[in-house]
Write a protein that holds these residues in place. Structure first.
Motif, PDB file in Angstrom:
ATOM      1  N   ARG A  24       0.868  -1.130  -0.060  1.00 31.63           N
ATOM      2  CA  ARG A  24      -0.088   0.017   0.010  1.00 31.63           C
ATOM      3  C   ARG A  24       0.757   1.310  -0.009  1.00 31.63           C
ATOM      4  O   ARG A  24       0.460   2.202  -0.752  1.00 31.63           O
ATOM      5  N   PHE A  25       1.976   1.169   0.674  1.00 30.12           N
ATOM      6  CA  PHE A  25       2.702   2.342   0.626  1.00 30.12           C
ATOM      7  C   PHE A  25       3.393   2.701  -0.334  1.00 30.12           C
ATOM      8  O   PHE A  25       3.381   4.027  -0.994  1.00 30.12           O
ATOM      9  N   ARG A  26       3.772   1.695  -1.437  1.00 32.60           N
ATOM     10  CA  ARG A  26       4.421   1.903  -2.718  1.00 32.60           C
ATOM     11  C   ARG A  26       3.241   2.623  -3.509  1.00 32.60           C
ATOM     12  O   ARG A  26       3.501   3.390  -4.278  1.00 32.60           O
ATOM     13  N   THR A  27       1.973   1.774  -3.473  1.00 38.19           N
ATOM     14  CA  THR A  27       0.956   2.305  -4.325  1.00 38.19           C
ATOM     15  C   THR A  27       0.669   3.807  -4.349  1.00 38.19           C
ATOM     16  O   THR A  27       0.545   4.439  -5.090  1.00 38.19           O
ATOM     17  N   VAL A  28       0.578   4.061  -2.957  1.00 35.92           N
ATOM     18  CA  VAL A  28       0.327   5.565  -2.569  1.00 35.92           C
ATOM     19  C   VAL A  28       1.231   6.510  -3.071  1.00 35.92           C
ATOM     20  O   VAL A  28       1.206   7.689  -3.750  1.00 35.92           O
ATOM     21  N   VAL A  29       2.699   6.026  -2.929  1.00 38.22           N
ATOM     22  CA  VAL A  29       3.691   6.948  -3.668  1.00 38.22           C
ATOM     23  C   VAL A  29       3.629   7.303  -5.026  1.00 38.22           C
ATOM     24  O   VAL A  29       4.111   8.288  -5.499  1.00 38.22           O
ATOM     25  N   LEU A  30       3.418   6.022  -5.736  1.00 42.38           N
ATOM     26  CA  LEU A  30       3.323   6.280  -6.964  1.00 42.38           C
ATOM     27  C   LEU A  30       2.069   6.911  -7.464  1.00 42.38           C
ATOM     28  O   LEU A  30       2.289   7.612  -8.440  1.00 42.38           O
ATOM     29  N   GLN A  31       1.073   6.893  -6.844  1.00 45.65           N
ATOM     30  CA  GLN A  31      -0.070   7.719  -6.909  1.00 45.65           C
ATOM     31  C   GLN A  31       0.081   9.157  -7.062  1.00 45.65           C
ATOM     32  O   GLN A  31      -0.167  10.084  -7.561  1.00 45.65           O
ATOM     33  N   ILE A  32       0.822   9.720  -5.913  1.00 46.19           N
ATOM     34  CA  ILE A  32       1.441  10.845  -5.706  1.00 46.19           C
ATOM     35  C   ILE A  32       2.275  11.301  -6.875  1.00 46.19           C
ATOM     36  O   ILE A  32       2.069  12.702  -7.258  1.00 46.19           O
ATOM     37  N   ALA A  37       3.291  14.714 -11.398  1.00 48.07           N
ATOM     38  CA  ALA A  37       3.576  14.584 -12.964  1.00 48.07           C
ATOM     39  C   ALA A  37       2.630  15.318 -13.574  1.00 48.07           C
ATOM     40  O   ALA A  37       2.913  16.181 -14.413  1.00 48.07           O
ATOM     41  N   LYS A  38       1.265  15.175 -13.549  1.00 43.98           N
ATOM     42  CA  LYS A  38       0.377  15.776 -14.198  1.00 43.98           C
ATOM     43  C   LYS A  38       0.195  17.253 -14.046  1.00 43.98           C
ATOM     44  O   LYS A  38      -0.148  18.089 -14.796  1.00 43.98           O
ATOM     45  N   LYS A  39       0.531  17.620 -12.687  1.00 43.02           N
ATOM     46  CA  LYS A  39       0.740  19.086 -12.436  1.00 43.02           C
ATOM     47  C   LYS A  39       1.785  19.950 -12.860  1.00 43.02           C
ATOM     48  O   LYS A  39       2.202  21.249 -12.823  1.00 43.02           O
ATOM     49  N   GLY A  40       2.866  19.143 -13.529  1.00 41.34           N
ATOM     50  CA  GLY A  40       4.244  19.709 -14.165  1.00 41.34           C
ATOM     51  C   GLY A  40       5.266  19.566 -13.464  1.00 41.34           C
ATOM     52  O   GLY A  40       6.346  20.287 -13.691  1.00 41.34           O
ATOM     53  N   HIS A  41       5.042  19.024 -12.296  1.00 39.61           N
ATOM     54  CA  HIS A  41       6.241  18.767 -11.225  1.00 39.61           C
ATOM     55  C   HIS A  41       7.072  17.515 -11.664  1.00 39.61           C
ATOM     56  O   HIS A  41       7.162  16.648 -10.841  1.00 39.61           O
ATOM     57  N   GLN A  42       7.645  17.689 -12.959  1.00 39.73           N
ATOM     58  CA  GLN A  42       8.356  16.131 -13.352  1.00 39.73           C
ATOM     59  C   GLN A  42       9.152  15.725 -12.554  1.00 39.73           C
ATOM     60  O   GLN A  42       9.721  14.694 -12.318  1.00 39.73           O
ATOM     61  N   THR A  43      10.275  16.904 -11.941  1.00 35.73           N
ATOM     62  CA  THR A  43      11.552  16.546 -11.363  1.00 35.73           C
ATOM     63  C   THR A  43      11.104  15.880  -9.930  1.00 35.73           C
ATOM     64  O   THR A  43      11.688  14.818  -9.472  1.00 35.73           O
ATOM     65  N   PHE A  44      10.075  16.396  -9.232  1.00 31.50           N
ATOM     66  CA  PHE A  44       9.629  15.885  -8.208  1.00 31.50           C
ATOM     67  C   PHE A  44       9.314  14.341  -8.248  1.00 31.50           C
ATOM     68  O   PHE A  44       9.636  13.416  -7.389  1.00 31.50           O
ATOM     69  N   ALA A  45       8.296  14.106  -9.256  1.00 26.12           N
ATOM     70  CA  ALA A  45       7.783  12.943  -9.730  1.00 26.12           C
ATOM     71  C   ALA A  45       8.824  11.889  -9.912  1.00 26.12           C
ATOM     72  O   ALA A  45       8.909  10.675  -9.229  1.00 26.12           O
ATOM     73  N   ASP A 106       8.052  15.459 -22.065  1.00 27.06           N
ATOM     74  CA  ASP A 106       7.947  16.803 -21.644  1.00 27.06           C
ATOM     75  C   ASP A 106       7.907  17.756 -22.739  1.00 27.06           C
ATOM     76  O   ASP A 106       7.256  18.983 -22.854  1.00 27.06           O
ATOM     77  N   LYS A 107       9.178  17.837 -23.451  1.00 31.71           N
ATOM     78  CA  LYS A 107       9.297  18.737 -24.472  1.00 31.71           C
ATOM     79  C   LYS A 107       8.327  18.541 -25.440  1.00 31.71           C
ATOM     80  O   LYS A 107       7.846  19.646 -26.223  1.00 31.71           O
ATOM     81  N   LEU A 108       7.865  17.256 -25.882  1.00 36.45           N
ATOM     82  CA  LEU A 108       6.659  17.310 -26.700  1.00 36.45           C
ATOM     83  C   LEU A 108       5.489  18.119 -26.214  1.00 36.45           C
ATOM     84  O   LEU A 108       4.728  18.389 -27.133  1.00 36.45           O
TER      85      LEU A 108
END
Length: 324
Positions: A24-32, A37-45, A106-108
């Motif tokens: 469950r921990f891994r699943t939640v981290v992947l969801q975050i 990533a969808k918000k544009g925070h690619q580096t953090f993701a 991201d460039k595309l």
């Protein structure tokens, strides 16, 4: 300030930690990570996924983060490399293009374009389709999730479509490479005489789900029987790659790759390659493995052309005895 969804995710992270629920921990981290990533925070993701990948690569090759799918999916970390694939230059070029677009997605997106990430692989059994999915996962540093088709298909009306929805919901929240192997079991042409209403419903569901999918995951479908596929499917994939049996040069390269670490003598493989032309990559790999094992067990530790030839012939006889 956290959104309500993020606050709930933090609660689940804390709860799963104290309950020692790594799945469950891994699943939640992947969801975050997917949400960021969808918000544009690619580096953090990417950093989040990198931390997880590094931990699981160190501790376990198998990542059982999909219990909610009740055995519908096998998940693992792949270390596949392009050098593992012995295919023609055209196929290798197209795989490299898929990876390049993934790395530069991201460039595309800045130009309103999407990377090619819905891929259909067709061709003879044992020619590298499944290995390609593993290579994509390894090079993209993503988990490889293989859909278990015999668990997906059921005899109960409507149940398979429900399971497909669960899978695509999971895909949308968990970035990975997803492999639908033996894809013709659900992608059969709707107009075939042996078709039934339920098969049409399953196919229509898949067409709907894959068209609506906007995740960052790579979805790979593989089939040995492209002629059975409904024509509507081909329009839903960004790329279609056809695999063939290896030619003489590929046979020789494959053999050298497989026995190179066991035998450093330069082998003359022209006759062996001619003999192996009707075999797949998987068959040739098996013949090489058998040659290596025999050399080890008989104490010689030496592999020559005659030994490889004998193993190739033995592999061909498997099909001749079976009337194939």
């Amino acid at each position: 300030m956290f959104t309500l969804a993020t606050a709930e995710q933090i609660k689940m992270l804390v709860r799963s930690h104290f309950e020692s629920n790594d799945d469950r921990f891994r699943t939640v981290v992947l969801q975050i990570a997917a949400s960021e990533a969808k918000k544009g925070h690619q580096t953090f993701a990417r950093d989040l996924r990198g931390i997880l990948d590094k931990y699981y690569e160190k501790n376990n090759k198998i990542i059982p983060f999909n219990k909610e799918l009740d055995g519908l999916m096998r998940t693992e970390l792949s270390d596949g490399k392009l050098t593992d694939l012995v295919v023609n230059d055209e196929i290798k070029y197209r795989i490299e293009k898929i990876l390049l677009e993934y790395w530069q997605r991201d460039k595309l997106k800045k130009y309103g374009l999407n990377n090619r990430r819905k891929i259909l692989l067709t061709g003879n059994p044992g020619t590298g389709k499944t290995l390609t999915a593993s290579v994509l996962a390894g090079r993209a540093k993503l988990p490889l999730c293989t859909i278990v088709m015999d668990k997906l298909l059921t005899k109960y009306m409507g149940e398979t479509s429900v399971k497909l929805r669960q899978i695509f919901d999971f895909i949308s929240h968990n970035q990975a490479v997803y492999l639908f192997d033996e894809f013709d079991t659900i992608g059969t042409e709707r107009s075939l005489d042996n078709d039934v209403g339920e098969i049409r419903r399953i196919l229509n569901s898949f067409l709907q789900f894959i068209e609506q999918d906007e995740s960052d995951s790579i979805i790979v479908a593989a089939t040995n029987n492209p002629q059975l596929l409904d024509q509507a499917l081909f329009r839903r994939f960004d790329d279609v790659i056809h695999y063939t049996l290896p030619d003489r040069e590929q046979v020789a390269n494959l053999i050298r790759n497989k026995i190179g670490s066991y035998n450093h003598k330069l082998l003359s493989l022209e006759q062996v390659a001619d003999e192996a032309l009707t075999l797949s990559h998987a068959d040739i790999t098996m013949a090489c493995n058998n040659a290596v094992k025999e050399a080890i067990l008989n104490g010689s530790g030496y592999i020559d052309e005659n030994l490889i030839m004998r193993m190739i012939i033995e592999r061909k006889e498997v099909y001749q005895r079976g009337g194939i």
